[in-house]
Design a protein around this motif. Structure first.
Motif, PDB file in Angstrom:
ATOM      1  N   SER A   2       0.832  -1.194   0.000  1.00 18.18           N
ATOM      2  CA  SER A   2       0.000   0.000   0.000  1.00 18.18           C
ATOM      3  C   SER A   2       0.868   1.246   0.000  1.00 18.18           C
ATOM      4  CB  SER A   2      -0.906  -0.010   1.241  1.00 18.18           C
ATOM      5  OG  SER A   2      -0.125   0.058   2.415  1.00 18.18           O
ATOM      6  N   ALA A   3       0.215   2.357  -0.324  1.00 19.83           N
ATOM      7  CA  ALA A   3       0.932   3.635  -0.334  1.00 19.83           C
ATOM      8  C   ALA A   3       1.423   3.990   1.075  1.00 19.83           C
ATOM      9  CB  ALA A   3       0.003   4.728  -0.859  1.00 19.83           C
ATOM     10  N   LEU A   4       0.600   3.621   2.092  1.00 22.37           N
ATOM     11  CA  LEU A   4       1.004   3.898   3.471  1.00 22.37           C
ATOM     12  C   LEU A   4       2.248   3.101   3.844  1.00 22.37           C
ATOM     13  CD1 LEU A   4       0.455   5.309   6.137  1.00 22.37           C
ATOM     14  CD2 LEU A   4      -1.095   3.420   6.757  1.00 22.37           C
ATOM     15  N   ALA A   7       5.347   4.597   2.216  1.00 20.40           N
ATOM     16  CA  ALA A   7       5.756   5.829   2.887  1.00 20.40           C
ATOM     17  C   ALA A   7       6.515   5.515   4.177  1.00 20.40           C
ATOM     18  CB  ALA A   7       4.530   6.693   3.189  1.00 20.40           C
ATOM     19  N   ARG A   8       6.023   4.516   4.920  1.00 22.26           N
ATOM     20  CA  ARG A   8       6.704   4.129   6.157  1.00 22.26           C
ATOM     21  C   ARG A   8       8.092   3.571   5.867  1.00 22.26           C
ATOM     22  NH1 ARG A   8       1.898   1.107   9.635  1.00 22.26           N
ATOM     23  NH2 ARG A   8       0.785   3.019  10.276  1.00 22.26           N
ATOM     24  N   ALA A  14      15.111   6.799   5.708  1.00 23.43           N
ATOM     25  CA  ALA A  14      15.635   8.132   6.020  1.00 23.43           C
ATOM     26  C   ALA A  14      16.123   8.202   7.470  1.00 23.43           C
ATOM     27  CB  ALA A  14      14.552   9.181   5.772  1.00 23.43           C
ATOM     28  N   ALA A  15      15.362   7.571   8.366  1.00 25.32           N
ATOM     29  CA  ALA A  15      15.753   7.578   9.776  1.00 25.32           C
ATOM     30  C   ALA A  15      17.086   6.850   9.972  1.00 25.32           C
ATOM     31  CB  ALA A  15      14.658   6.928  10.622  1.00 25.32           C
TER      32      ALA A  15
END
Length: 297
Positions: A2-4, A7-8, A14-15
């Motif tokens: 999923s898009a969610l 994104a996670r 990045a983190a």
């Protein structure tokens, strides 16, 4: 996916990217050297030849090392005397400043300044000059008709001068005590005054119990800091721990074994012994805290 979820996943990448320098520092600067020192503690290593595994030989050497035992005695004496005196001075000044006065910010900064400078080489050199045979302290005694001595060069008083230096650096715990005192509700003292409680009784029954978590915090930090003291003894004694090993701190002895005698394997074992000693003192404090530290929750 999923898009969610995508994104996670991007956020996680990045983190990790931003945390990478911290992880690199942890491995290369902290975890790596600590692990290496643990391994070297079981070796005979002189920095020139490759380390040779010698099992428990360094531990057996510690048991028979009389100079090490003397250094432990000096360090324990320094910690057990200077830390309580330092905390008492810090708490006393904090209570005085808590009453409120003009220029409070200035006095708070002035009293905190020794904590920033107390471990510096410059202050240690100054201390050696103050307590030398012709130093300022003896000149002050002469004004009252008293005869001084070489406080730094006398084995009976050399350690005492370092204890005074550590007590003088009370600024950091004082600021913490002052913050804790500001959190104690005034109504407790007002109620105690109505009941006729003296200032001393108010201190024992209100101030100390409610400030006990702060006292415990400062106690643990200052004990750890005192065990790690090195610069003062090194500069005042010229790196020898003299006179007559009266200022031979544990850290100074460790330094001598590692960088004077190039006995790095034994020095690594000594470093781990220091870690165990500090951990033991910290554990004892945490166990004892259950009986005297009061948490208002």
């Amino acid at each position: 996916m999923s898009a969610l979820g995508s994104a996670r996943k991007r956020d996680n990448k990045a983190a990790y990217l931003f945390l990478l320098p911290w992880f690199a520092g942890l491995v290369l600067i902290t975890a790596g050297p600590v692990t290496a020192s643990l391994v070297l503690g079981f070796t005979d290593y002189n920095l020139i030849q490759p380390p040779e595994f010698n099992g428990w030989e360094n531990i057996r050497r510690m048991l028979g090392d009389q100079r090490l035992h003397h250094a432990l005695g000096v360090t324990f004496k320094y910690v057990l005397i200077s830390v309580p005196l330092q905390l008492a001075a810090a708490l006393g000044l904090a209570m005085l400043l808590d009453r409120g006065m003009r220029g409070l910010a200035f006095y708070r900064s002035a009293f905190y300044l020794p904590s920033l400078l107390g471990s510096s080489v410059a202050i240690a050199v100054l201390w050696r000059q103050i307590f030398g045979a012709e130093g300022l302290f003896n000149q002050l005694l002469a004004l009252f008709g008293l005869t001084g001595r070489g406080w730094i060069s006398d084995p009976d008083t050399a350690l005492s001068t370092l204890i005074v230096l550590n007590v003088w650096t009370f600024g950091a715990p004082m600021v913490i005590f002052l913050a804790g005192l500001r959190q104690i509700p005034v109504m407790y003292y007002e109620a105690a005054q109505v009941d006729g409680a003296s200032k001393w009784l108010q201190f024992r029954r209100i101030t100390v119990p409610l400030l006990s978590p702060i006292i415990f915090f400062n106690l643990v930090l200052q004990i750890i800091h005192a065990f790690q003291s090195f610069t003062q003894a090194f500069v005042v004694s010229g790196g020898t721990g003299g006179p007559s090993d009266s200022t031979m701190f544990y850290t100074l002895y460790l330094y001598q074994r590692g960088f004077h005698n190039f006995d790095m394997g034994y020095a690594s074992a000594l470093a781990w012994l220091l870690l165990i000693i500090i951990a033991a003192f910290t554990a004892i404090n945490f166990l004892a805290a259950k009986k005297w530290v009061f948490y208002d929750d």
